[in-house]
Design an enzyme around this catalytic site. Structure first.
Site, mmCIF file in Angstrom:
data_model
loop_
_atom_site.group_PDB
_atom_site.id
_atom_site.type_symbol
_atom_site.label_atom_id
_atom_site.label_comp_id
_atom_site.label_asym_id
_atom_site.label_seq_id
_atom_site.Cartn_x
_atom_site.Cartn_y
_atom_site.Cartn_z
ATOM 1 C CB CYS A 2 -0.995 0.153 1.174
ATOM 2 S SG CYS A 2 -1.938 -1.200 1.388
ATOM 3 N NE ARG A 27 4.827 1.729 -0.804
ATOM 4 C CZ ARG A 27 5.437 1.928 0.407
ATOM 5 N NH1 ARG A 27 6.505 2.659 0.156
ATOM 6 N NH2 ARG A 27 5.389 1.707 1.261
ATOM 7 C CD1 TRP A 72 0.027 -5.848 -3.406
ATOM 8 C CD2 TRP A 72 0.124 -6.618 -1.276
ATOM 9 N NE1 TRP A 72 0.526 -7.015 -3.508
ATOM 10 C CE2 TRP A 72 0.814 -7.478 -2.152
ATOM 11 C CE3 TRP A 72 -0.045 -7.081 0.204
ATOM 12 C CZ2 TRP A 72 1.222 -8.856 -1.691
ATOM 13 C CZ3 TRP A 72 0.459 -8.234 0.490
ATOM 14 C CH2 TRP A 72 0.992 -9.151 -0.494
ATOM 15 C CG ASN A 97 0.295 2.313 3.718
ATOM 16 O OD1 ASN A 97 -0.803 2.531 2.783
ATOM 17 N ND2 ASN A 97 1.494 2.981 3.005
ATOM 18 N N GLY A 98 -0.689 -0.773 6.668
ATOM 19 C CA GLY A 98 -0.427 -1.693 7.609
ATOM 20 C C GLY A 98 -1.632 -2.755 7.949
ATOM 21 C CD GLU A 481 17.862 -12.799 -6.864
ATOM 22 O OE1 GLU A 481 17.433 -13.164 -5.964
ATOM 23 O OE2 GLU A 481 17.652 -11.573 -7.677
ATOM 24 C CE LYS A 485 14.604 -10.794 -9.425
ATOM 25 N NZ LYS A 485 15.229 -10.679 -8.321
ATOM 26 C CD GLU A 488 10.773 -11.829 -7.465
ATOM 27 O OE1 GLU A 488 10.753 -10.981 -6.432
ATOM 28 O OE2 GLU A 488 11.998 -11.702 -8.362
ATOM 29 C CG HIS A 504 20.860 -36.797 -3.316
ATOM 30 N ND1 HIS A 504 21.166 -38.004 -3.024
ATOM 31 C CD2 HIS A 504 21.947 -36.229 -3.547
ATOM 32 C CE1 HIS A 504 22.637 -38.131 -2.763
ATOM 33 N NE2 HIS A 504 23.323 -36.952 -2.960
ATOM 34 C CE LYS A 603 12.091 -2.559 -5.142
ATOM 35 N NZ LYS A 603 12.692 -3.714 -5.818
HETATM 36 C C1 G6P Z 1 9.783 -8.068 -1.898
HETATM 37 C C2 G6P Z 1 10.307 -7.693 -2.951
HETATM 38 C C3 G6P Z 1 11.748 -8.243 -3.237
HETATM 39 C C4 G6P Z 1 12.474 -8.180 -2.013
HETATM 40 C C5 G6P Z 1 12.038 -8.647 -0.596
HETATM 41 C C6 G6P Z 1 12.853 -8.199 0.438
HETATM 42 O O1 G6P Z 1 9.521 -9.591 -1.915
HETATM 43 O O2 G6P Z 1 9.537 -7.990 -4.070
HETATM 44 O O3 G6P Z 1 12.458 -7.956 -4.527
HETATM 45 O O4 G6P Z 1 13.819 -8.942 -2.375
HETATM 46 O O5 G6P Z 1 10.661 -8.034 -0.852
HETATM 47 O O6 G6P Z 1 12.664 -6.796 0.392
HETATM 48 P P1 G6P Z 1 13.936 -5.744 0.968
HETATM 49 O O7 G6P Z 1 13.456 -4.648 0.851
HETATM 50 O O8 G6P Z 1 13.906 -6.185 2.570
HETATM 51 O O9 G6P Z 1 15.169 -6.263 0.425
#
Ligand code: G6P
Length: 608
Positions: A2, A27, A72, A97-98, A481, A485, A488, A504, A603
């Site tokens: 949010c 975000r 959100w 927000n929250g 990673e 990606k 995501e 395994h 985000k």
């Molecule tokens: C969300 C974002 C990721 C990020 C993670 C941790 O899931 O989409 O891209 O890695 O949060 O966020 P931070 O701001 O703590 O690195």
């Protein structure tokens, strides 16, 4: 997650609110809304989907003060009736927000008092609670302060009242909020980038603060209700840094910004001839002298950076290192070590689980804390004794790219400083590492040169439903990673395994429809990795191998070689990350997904 924007001015604030919301789109959100005060009435517009739709619906809306929100969904589905702001009895409007944890109990109480609920959100209780106090003759500030004492949970809120056209209220506890100071106009927002078009002068609220925001002034009160002064900062963000420029997506822009982001993050050390603990803060030397291990806490991509650092810290600095997912650590019964250096890694510095994990670590008697973060004024930085800021600039794409590689650069610096302090770094090896770090931005730039190759390759992934990523040692977290990606942003199910684990379990999945992506640096595990790749080929799996120069891996039937430059030693994980970012980007383009705002993701994850 949010976002909130508020504005009070001598001009129509609707364009300011909308532009602010657009800047917060990164975000992650599913619906949006705004409310303005116009002739003693609250005028509200809400919509599901994008801020652009809200803008279309608001063309005839005008007002000199208002609040706006991107939602959100947490409580209640994404829908117009659940979108903020929420209104109580046509008088009080609130954007939040929250998460309010005791909302069910409050909702029952307020319903019994005759308040009608028109949404499924936890936020609506805040509007009714404030109204219940305001209608008894309390000022808007006092009514908000009273309401906040009854809330359990996390919030950043913006409040406006229909009969109070000269005043906005905002408050924070657990979610970020800042005031933007203009010339006879004031603003607030959950993120500085939302206000850059109107001001660069920002005042960050602290935990428990409530602020009264007027046309020509603002006043901040702490949790005890005392008038306090919070320092103003001039934001270093520029309008251009949050604009797309010539790129198609923020993710593409941010992948390309990595050479500069690395150079900026490494600036202080690359211009010097030796490494000093002071880059982590004044107390760093004393703190580092008192530690016997490192505990890294983080979420998502930042967690993967921590996993790479464990290899560096144990091998180069000879210090035991644990890496934990913050949301697990915060609830796990573990054994505290007062001599552990607790390192939190976060792009945003606002991730709720990482903050709570840090608080938990401190409560277990672990006072040595260090934050590696991209946002200088963030909660995590303020909560930590030591810090190293990554200087990646604002990262807008939800999928983290330049934040990750700069976190790695920062963690490598931590490794070298600890190694030096522990007598494990000779003068010559210090100079060699510094030399390699100075070269890192240009090495990253040359890796970006393989973009066209990867764009072509991505066409072959468009119809795939699964992918397997393999790596070994330092590059196993890079495989993790790469898989993160891909899932995501392209929604392809992707898993990563240390290549030695293939037999395994995951080998059972391998057939001609399963692309297997291998990270193949020219390091001591190369020959082992090659044997693992043979196991894949023998089962008909199609291999995509990102191999350094001189690995003697060649393209052949079922083996697609993507040629990387020469092996970059310890810094190799940073360079091997870049093609995997590009791969997921181009696969997402093939699939036509919303690259910068993937479905269901946010985000800044400011709630648990
Ligand atoms: C969300 C974002 C990721 C990020 C993670 C941790 O899931 O989409 O891209 O890695 O949060 O966020 P931070 O701001 O703590 O690195």
């Amino acid at each position: 997650m949010c976002g909130i924007v508020g504005a009070i001015a001598h001009r129509n604030v609707v364009p300011i609110l909308l532009q602010g919301l657009q800047r917060l789109e990164y975000r992650g959100y599913d619906s949006a809304g705004l409310v303005v005060v116009n002739n003693g009435q609250l005028e509200r517009v809400r919509s599901t989907g994008r801020v652009a739709e809200l803008a279309t619906k608001s063309v005839n809306t005008q007002g000199f003060l208002g609040i706006a929100h991107t939602r959100w969904a947490t409580h209640g589905v994404p829908s117009e009736r659940n979108a903020h702001p929420h209104i109580s009895r046509e008088t009080i409007a609130v954007a939040h927000n929250g998460i309010i944890e005791n909302y069910e109990e409050l909702r029952a109480r307020l319903s019994a008092q005759g308040y009608q609920f028109t949404s499924d959100t936890d936020t609506e209780v805040i509007a009714h609670l404030i109204h219940s106090h305001y209608s008894k003759g309390n000022s808007l500030l006092a009514a908000t302060q009273m309401a906040l004492t009854e809330l359990v949970g996390a919030y950043a809120i913006g409040v406006t009242a229909a009969d109070n056209p000269n005043l906005l209220i905002c408050a924070r506890k657990g979610s970020p909020l800042l005031i933007g100071v203009g010339e006879n106009e004031h603003f607030f927002a959950s993120d500085a980038s939302a206000l850059l078009q109107v001001t660069k002068k920002m005042v960050y609220l602290e935990e428990g603060d409530v602020a009264e925001v007027n046309l020509d002034s603002y006043s901040v009160f702490n949790a005890k209700g005392e008038l306090v002064v919070r320092p103003a900062h001039i934001s270093e963000l520029t309008n251009e840094s949050v604009e797309l420029g010539d790129y198609k997506h923020y993710m593409q822009k941010e992948i390309h910004e990595q050479p500069q982001a690395l150079a900026d993050t490494l600036e202080a050390v690359c211009n010097s001839h030796s490494l000093v603990p002071g880059i982590f803060g004044a107390e760093a030397a004393a703190t580092f002298a008192d530690i016997n291990s490192v505990l890294i806490l983080a979420c998502g991509t930042s967690f993967h950076a921590g996993l790479v650092a464990r290899y560096w810290l144990e091998e180069i600095a000879g210090i035991p290192c644990n890496v934990e997912i913050a949301s697990e650590y915060r609830y796990r019964v573990s054994v505290g070590n007062p001599k552990a250096l607790v390192v939190t890694i976060s792009q945003s510095g606002e991730t709720a689980d990482t903050q709570s994990a840090l608080n938990h670590a401190k409560s277990m008697g672990q006072p040595h804390t260090l934050s590696i973060c991209n946002v200088p004024e963030s909660a995590l930085v303020r909560m930590s004794k030591l810090r190293l800021l990554t200087r990646a600039g604002p990262e807008i794409g939800v999928a983290s790219t330049k934040a990750f590689t700069t976190q790695l650069a920062a963690l490598f610096l931590l490794t070298l400083v600890l190694a030096k302090q522990r007598g494990r770094l000779t003068k010559e090896s210090e100079q060699k590492h510094l030399h390699e770090l100075r070269h890192l931005p240009s090495a990253a730039k040359s890796v970006l040169g393989i973009e066209p190759v990867i764009a072509k390759l991505a066409e072959r992934f468009a119809d795939k439903h699964h992918a397997l990523f393999l790596g070994r040692g330092l590059h196993y977290p890079i495989a993790l990673e790469g898989a993160l990606k891909l899932k995501e942003i392209s929604y392809i199910h992707a898993e990563a395994y240390p290549a030695g684990e293939l037999k395994h379990g995951p080998l059972a999945l391998v057939d001609k429809d399963m692309p297997v992506i291998a990270v193949a640096p020219n390091d001591i595990l190369l020959e082992k990795l090659k044997s693992n790749l043979q196991e894949v080929r023998a089962r008909g799996g199609e291999l995509y191998v990102f191999a350094d120069a001189n690995t003697r891996i060649h393209s052949s039937e079922g083996v697609n070689l993507i040629q990387m430059p020469e092996h970059a030693g310890y810094l190799s994980p940073i360079l091997h990350t870049i093609p995997l970012q590009l791969l997921s980007y181009y696969v997402a383009l093939q699939k036509g997904t919303d690259v910068d705002k993937p479905r269901n993701l946010a985000k800044s994850v400011t709630v648990e």
